[in-house]
Design a protein around this motif. Structure first.
Motif, PDB file in Angstrom:
ATOM      1  N   THR A  48       0.806  -1.220   0.000  1.00 43.07           N
ATOM      2  CA  THR A  48       0.000   0.000   0.000  1.00 43.07           C
ATOM      3  C   THR A  48       0.844   1.277   0.000  1.00 43.07           C
ATOM      4  OG1 THR A  48      -0.113  -0.017   2.429  1.00 43.07           O
ATOM      5  CG2 THR A  48      -1.870  -1.164   1.224  1.00 43.07           C
ATOM      6  N   GLY A  49       2.124   1.197   0.358  1.00 43.29           N
ATOM      7  CA  GLY A  49       2.962   2.387   0.499  1.00 43.29           C
ATOM      8  C   GLY A  49       2.778   3.086   1.829  1.00 43.29           C
ATOM      9  N   LEU A  50       1.919   2.520   2.684  1.00 42.51           N
ATOM     10  CA  LEU A  50       1.630   3.136   3.972  1.00 42.51           C
ATOM     11  C   LEU A  50       2.857   3.128   4.875  1.00 42.51           C
ATOM     12  CD1 LEU A  50      -0.560   4.356   5.820  1.00 42.51           C
ATOM     13  CD2 LEU A  50      -1.106   2.012   6.549  1.00 42.51           C
ATOM     14  N   LEU A  51       3.597   2.056   4.879  1.00 37.85           N
ATOM     15  CA  LEU A  51       4.767   1.949   5.750  1.00 37.85           C
ATOM     16  C   LEU A  51       5.828   2.973   5.354  1.00 37.85           C
ATOM     17  CD1 LEU A  51       5.087  -1.956   6.004  1.00 37.85           C
ATOM     18  CD2 LEU A  51       4.009  -0.374   7.616  1.00 37.85           C
ATOM     19  N   GLU A  52       6.030   3.157   4.047  1.00 42.50           N
ATOM     20  CA  GLU A  52       7.023   4.129   3.594  1.00 42.50           C
ATOM     21  C   GLU A  52       6.590   5.547   3.987  1.00 42.50           C
ATOM     22  OE1 GLU A  52       5.800   1.716   1.870  1.00 42.50           O
ATOM     23  OE2 GLU A  52       7.512   0.446   1.304  1.00 42.50           O
ATOM     24  N   GLN A  53       5.276   5.802   3.886  1.00 36.32           N
ATOM     25  CA  GLN A  53       4.781   7.126   4.262  1.00 36.32           C
ATOM     26  C   GLN A  53       4.997   7.399   5.746  1.00 36.32           C
ATOM     27  OE1 GLN A  53       0.673   7.693   3.250  1.00 36.32           O
ATOM     28  NE2 GLN A  53       0.586   9.807   4.016  1.00 36.32           N
ATOM     29  N   VAL A  54       4.681   6.409   6.587  1.00 40.51           N
ATOM     30  CA  VAL A  54       4.870   6.579   8.033  1.00 40.51           C
ATOM     31  C   VAL A  54       6.350   6.764   8.356  1.00 40.51           C
ATOM     32  CG1 VAL A  54       4.695   5.381  10.260  1.00 40.51           C
ATOM     33  CG2 VAL A  54       2.777   5.330   8.657  1.00 40.51           C
ATOM     34  N   ALA A  55       7.226   5.954   7.749  1.00 35.50           N
ATOM     35  CA  ALA A  55       8.661   6.041   8.022  1.00 35.50           C
ATOM     36  C   ALA A  55       9.215   7.409   7.629  1.00 35.50           C
ATOM     37  CB  ALA A  55       9.394   4.931   7.275  1.00 35.50           C
ATOM     38  N   GLU A 105       0.813  -7.662  18.325  1.00 30.69           N
ATOM     39  CA  GLU A 105       0.609  -6.517  17.434  1.00 30.69           C
ATOM     40  C   GLU A 105       1.815  -5.591  17.458  1.00 30.69           C
ATOM     41  OE1 GLU A 105      -2.993  -4.703  18.655  1.00 30.69           O
ATOM     42  OE2 GLU A 105      -4.283  -6.303  17.863  1.00 30.69           O
ATOM     43  N   VAL A 106       2.396  -5.392  18.629  1.00 28.83           N
ATOM     44  CA  VAL A 106       3.580  -4.543  18.746  1.00 28.83           C
ATOM     45  C   VAL A 106       4.745  -5.139  17.960  1.00 28.83           C
ATOM     46  CG1 VAL A 106       5.305  -3.625  20.346  1.00 28.83           C
ATOM     47  CG2 VAL A 106       2.866  -3.573  20.954  1.00 28.83           C
ATOM     48  N   ALA A 107       4.943  -6.430  18.103  1.00 32.69           N
ATOM     49  CA  ALA A 107       6.043  -7.099  17.384  1.00 32.69           C
ATOM     50  C   ALA A 107       5.849  -6.991  15.878  1.00 32.69           C
ATOM     51  CB  ALA A 107       6.125  -8.559  17.818  1.00 32.69           C
ATOM     52  N   ALA A 108       4.577  -7.116  15.414  1.00 36.59           N
ATOM     53  CA  ALA A 108       4.306  -6.999  13.982  1.00 36.59           C
ATOM     54  C   ALA A 108       4.627  -5.589  13.485  1.00 36.59           C
ATOM     55  CB  ALA A 108       2.846  -7.355  13.696  1.00 36.59           C
ATOM     56  N   GLY A 109       4.200  -4.558  14.253  1.00 32.53           N
ATOM     57  CA  GLY A 109       4.502  -3.178  13.850  1.00 32.53           C
ATOM     58  C   GLY A 109       5.986  -2.897  13.817  1.00 32.53           C
ATOM     59  N   ARG A 110       6.715  -3.418  14.807  1.00 34.24           N
ATOM     60  CA  ARG A 110       8.165  -3.219  14.850  1.00 34.24           C
ATOM     61  C   ARG A 110       8.839  -3.869  13.642  1.00 34.24           C
ATOM     62  NH1 ARG A 110      11.281  -1.822  19.133  1.00 34.24           N
ATOM     63  NH2 ARG A 110       9.552  -2.253  20.571  1.00 34.24           N
ATOM     64  N   SER A 115      13.233  -1.990   9.273  1.00 33.08           N
ATOM     65  CA  SER A 115      14.199  -1.756   8.200  1.00 33.08           C
ATOM     66  C   SER A 115      14.229  -0.296   7.767  1.00 33.08           C
ATOM     67  CB  SER A 115      13.851  -2.646   6.995  1.00 33.08           C
ATOM     68  OG  SER A 115      12.537  -2.354   6.517  1.00 33.08           O
ATOM     69  N   SER A 116      13.131   0.439   7.974  1.00 33.46           N
ATOM     70  CA  SER A 116      13.066   1.841   7.530  1.00 33.46           C
ATOM     71  C   SER A 116      13.466   2.824   8.617  1.00 33.46           C
ATOM     72  CB  SER A 116      11.638   2.174   7.062  1.00 33.46           C
ATOM     73  OG  SER A 116      11.247   1.329   6.003  1.00 33.46           O
ATOM     74  N   LEU A 117      13.223   2.486   9.867  1.00 38.44           N
ATOM     75  CA  LEU A 117      13.456   3.436  10.962  1.00 38.44           C
ATOM     76  C   LEU A 117      14.650   3.100  11.831  1.00 38.44           C
ATOM     77  CD1 LEU A 117       9.765   4.095  12.108  1.00 38.44           C
ATOM     78  CD2 LEU A 117      11.202   5.484  10.608  1.00 38.44           C
ATOM     79  N   GLY A 118      15.088   1.853  11.778  1.00 38.23           N
ATOM     80  CA  GLY A 118      16.220   1.484  12.606  1.00 38.23           C
ATOM     81  C   GLY A 118      15.902   1.625  14.087  1.00 38.23           C
ATOM     82  N   THR A 122      12.093   4.424  20.355  1.00 34.15           N
ATOM     83  CA  THR A 122      12.541   3.664  21.530  1.00 34.15           C
ATOM     84  C   THR A 122      11.447   2.758  22.070  1.00 34.15           C
ATOM     85  OG1 THR A 122      11.863   5.463  23.007  1.00 34.15           O
ATOM     86  CG2 THR A 122      14.139   5.501  22.157  1.00 34.15           C
ATOM     87  N   ARG A 123      10.223   3.004  21.613  1.00 39.17           N
ATOM     88  CA  ARG A 123       9.120   2.154  22.018  1.00 39.17           C
ATOM     89  C   ARG A 123       8.001   2.240  20.968  1.00 39.17           C
ATOM     90  NH1 ARG A 123       5.271   2.521  27.477  1.00 39.17           N
ATOM     91  NH2 ARG A 123       4.204   0.522  27.114  1.00 39.17           N
ATOM     92  N   PHE A 124       7.294   1.099  20.779  1.00 36.81           N
ATOM     93  CA  PHE A 124       6.162   1.040  19.852  1.00 36.81           C
ATOM     94  C   PHE A 124       4.882   0.837  20.659  1.00 36.81           C
ATOM     95  CE2 PHE A 124       9.398   0.351  16.743  1.00 36.81           C
ATOM     96  CZ  PHE A 124       8.842   0.712  15.528  1.00 36.81           C
ATOM     97  N   ALA A 125       3.816   1.449  20.173  1.00 34.08           N
ATOM     98  CA  ALA A 125       2.486   1.209  20.744  1.00 34.08           C
ATOM     99  C   ALA A 125       1.519   0.971  19.582  1.00 34.08           C
ATOM    100  CB  ALA A 125       2.028   2.391  21.587  1.00 34.08           C
ATOM    101  N   VAL A 126       0.952  -0.212  19.519  1.00 40.19           N
ATOM    102  CA  VAL A 126       0.005  -0.560  18.466  1.00 40.19           C
ATOM    103  C   VAL A 126      -1.298  -0.973  19.130  1.00 40.19           C
ATOM    104  CG1 VAL A 126      -0.451  -2.046  16.484  1.00 40.19           C
ATOM    105  CG2 VAL A 126       1.900  -1.319  16.973  1.00 40.19           C
ATOM    106  N   PHE A 127      -2.412  -0.328  18.766  1.00 42.32           N
ATOM    107  CA  PHE A 127      -3.683  -0.677  19.402  1.00 42.32           C
ATOM    108  C   PHE A 127      -4.842  -0.221  18.509  1.00 42.32           C
ATOM    109  CE2 PHE A 127      -2.224   3.427  20.813  1.00 42.32           C
ATOM    110  CZ  PHE A 127      -3.351   4.234  20.804  1.00 42.32           C
ATOM    111  N   GLN A 128      -6.045  -0.634  18.923  1.00 43.07           N
ATOM    112  CA  GLN A 128      -7.267  -0.233  18.219  1.00 43.07           C
ATOM    113  C   GLN A 128      -8.220   0.398  19.229  1.00 43.07           C
ATOM    114  OE1 GLN A 128      -7.259  -4.330  15.966  1.00 43.07           O
ATOM    115  NE2 GLN A 128      -8.816  -3.023  15.039  1.00 43.07           N
ATOM    116  N   GLU A 129      -9.454   0.581  18.831  1.00 45.75           N
ATOM    117  CA  GLU A 129     -10.394   1.307  19.669  1.00 45.75           C
ATOM    118  C   GLU A 129     -10.830   0.534  20.896  1.00 45.75           C
ATOM    119  OE1 GLU A 129     -13.448   3.561  18.204  1.00 45.75           O
ATOM    120  OE2 GLU A 129     -12.201   4.673  16.801  1.00 45.75           O
ATOM    121  N   ASP A 130     -10.531  -0.738  20.970  1.00 44.49           N
ATOM    122  CA  ASP A 130     -10.869  -1.493  22.173  1.00 44.49           C
ATOM    123  C   ASP A 130      -9.858  -1.258  23.293  1.00 44.49           C
ATOM    124  OD1 ASP A 130      -8.786  -2.733  20.916  1.00 44.49           O
ATOM    125  OD2 ASP A 130      -9.563  -4.771  21.133  1.00 44.49           O
ATOM    126  N   ASN A 131      -8.776  -0.514  23.019  1.00 43.02           N
ATOM    127  CA  ASN A 131      -7.768  -0.211  24.028  1.00 43.02           C
ATOM    128  C   ASN A 131      -8.159   1.084  24.745  1.00 43.02           C
ATOM    129  OD1 ASN A 131      -5.225   0.819  25.264  1.00 43.02           O
ATOM    130  ND2 ASN A 131      -4.322  -0.968  24.229  1.00 43.02           N
TER     131      ASN A 131
END
Length: 474
Positions: A48-55, A105-110, A115-118, A122-131
């Protein structure tokens, strides 16, 4: 000629059509999936190119001075993606610091962004509206309008947070999920196509095999219907030619043997007349005994050949009525022959041939054992079982497998006048098998012999009896 060959029904053509239809159906289903599959039909997140945009946005904000970061994050927003920067100690940054997230989910986001952010985050947070973190006031999106938003938080080295919000799911299955789905779909279609193709090929072969079995049981039957692919039609045509040759051979053999047996009566008559002129009573008696024995053998052979060549048509009749009539005939002769079974049951077959069979079995029981009991039963499939049960000495076990062989006699000491020539049971077996049934003998544990005749049931009136493979007795 080539065009006709292509259009002709062959095994290769059936297989090609089956595979072609399977491919067309697969393609159609895939198109329908992409049209109506919703978010699951979308490309995976890497495409989708979404990861490159976020990075790109994260690297830009990390490199910018803190005062410029809010404006840059606001400028990076799109219709489907929101970026927001929160300094250390702000309510949203504190909520992100104290939040609890699913490790998977955090491990998947990391893994997607490593490869793009190195080491920038220092920390990732991945969640949806149930959090609960998604309920923190001040998040830059309308919760009521976008109830299925996805959140990605990345903490920078100075303790501030960059929050990325995908207002809706912009990607479909992940790569691993997509591969599993594709393999499962492929396996399912391989199984389905294999079943359809094998059925298309096996059905005409099964019909051909059944017809060949019927031919083996009754060579006089009509030929095999030449249907199906060209290769099987050629096989059926070859078998029909072989069947015609066998039928001619059987007809020639039967006619020849019947003629020989008939012609032997004339010299036997002359021998008997000349025997009248013998003056020695002992020799005359011995000669007449031999002539009578030969006459019995000839009559038996003629009866057997007559049954073999008989063209009696099948008809519907009352099978219990036939067995009851046979019973009454022997009762009138002073023999206690009883019938037990249903009062009425319709059967389609050769009436007079079956009457000869059951009369022969009853007569054998009377002659060598005791007047028998005739029973008739019908199973749930509509098949018939006729049993002739006597209380005599039975038959030696070694002889049971030979009793239906031509000219076989259990007691070799019996003369022809009392014991026949050994063709009665052979003829009976041939008649029963021509009806698609079977016949067997077995000694009863309590004593006596039981002859069991199996006849397959009929589905409706007016049909010819089945000529298929004889089914085993229960």
């Amino acid at each position: 000629m080539i065009r006709i060959r292509v259009l002709e029904d062959t095994i290769a053509r059936r297989l090609a059509i089956t595979v072609g239809l399977a491919a067309a159906v697969t393609f159609s289903l895939l198109q329908l999936f992409f049209m109506f599959g919703g978010q699951w039909a979308k490309p995976n997140i890497e495409q989708t190119g979404l990861l490159e945009q976020v990075a790109t946005v994260v690297r830009m904000l990390d490199a910018a001075p803190a005062p410029d970061r809010p404006a840059l994050a606001d400028a990076a927003r799109t219709n489907s993606l929101r970026f927001d920067w929160h300094a250390r100690g702000t309510p949203i940054a504190t909520a992100l610091d104290n939040g609890h997230y699913r490790e998977k989910e955090v491990a998947a986001g990391r893994s997607f962004l490593a490869s793009s952010l190195g080491n920038i985050p220092t920390r990732f947070a991945v969640f949806q509206e149930d959090n609960p973190v998604s309920l923190t006031p001040g998040l830059p999106y309308d919760r009521s309008r976008y109830p299925n938003a996805y959140f990605l938080g990345l903490r920078l080295s100075d303790g501030s947070w960059i929050l990325c919000i995908a207002l809706d799911r912009l990607w479909g299955f992940y790569a691993t999920q997509r591969i599993i789905l594709q393999l499962a779909t492929l396996a399912a279609w391989i199984v389905i196509v294999s079943l359809i193709a094998s059925r298309q090929l096996s059905r005409p072969i099964e019909r051909l095999a059944a017809a060949v079995r019927r031919f083996g049981e009754k060579p006089q039957d009509a030929g095999i219907i030449e249907t199906g692919p060209r290769e099987l039609r050629e096989v059926a045509r070859t078998i029909n030619g072989m069947q015609a040759q066998i039928q001619r051979f059987i007809a020639y053999r039967t006619t020849m043997l019947a003629a020989i047996s008939h012609d032997l009566r004339t010299p036997l008559t002359r021998i008997r007349l000349r025997g009248e002129m013998i003056d020695v009573p002992e020799q005359q008696k011995s000669l007449f005994r031999d002539v009578d024995e030969m006459q019995i053998m000839i009559d038996g052979a003629l009866a057997f050949f007559r049954d073999d060549a008989a063209g009696e048509n099948s008809m519907m009749f009352d099978l219990p009525g036939l067995l009851t009539t046979i019973s009454y005939d022997y009762v009138d002769q002073g023999h206690d022959v009883r019938y037990e079974g249903p009062a009425k049951l319709a059967y389609v077959g050769r009436l007079f041939a079956l009457k000869r069979v059951f009369s022969n079995l009853v007569e054998n029981a009377i002659k060598y054992a005791t007047p028998p009991l005739i029973t008739l039963s019908q199973n749930t499939e509509g098949d018939y079982l006729v049993s002739i049960i006597d209380n005599g000495p039975g038959i030696p076990e070694a002889a049971l497998s030979h009793v239906f062989e031509p000219y076989f006699r259990v007691d070799k000491s019996r003369n022809r006048a009392s014991g026949g020539v050994g063709l009665g049971l052979t003829s009976s077996q041939a008649i029963i098998k021509s009806h698609g049934g079977d016949i067997e003998m077995r000694n009863r544990p309590e004593g006596g012999l039981e002859v069991r005749v199996f006849l397959p049931g009929q589905v409706c009136a007016g049909q010819t009896p089945p000529r298929g493979t004889a089914r085993a007795l229960p």
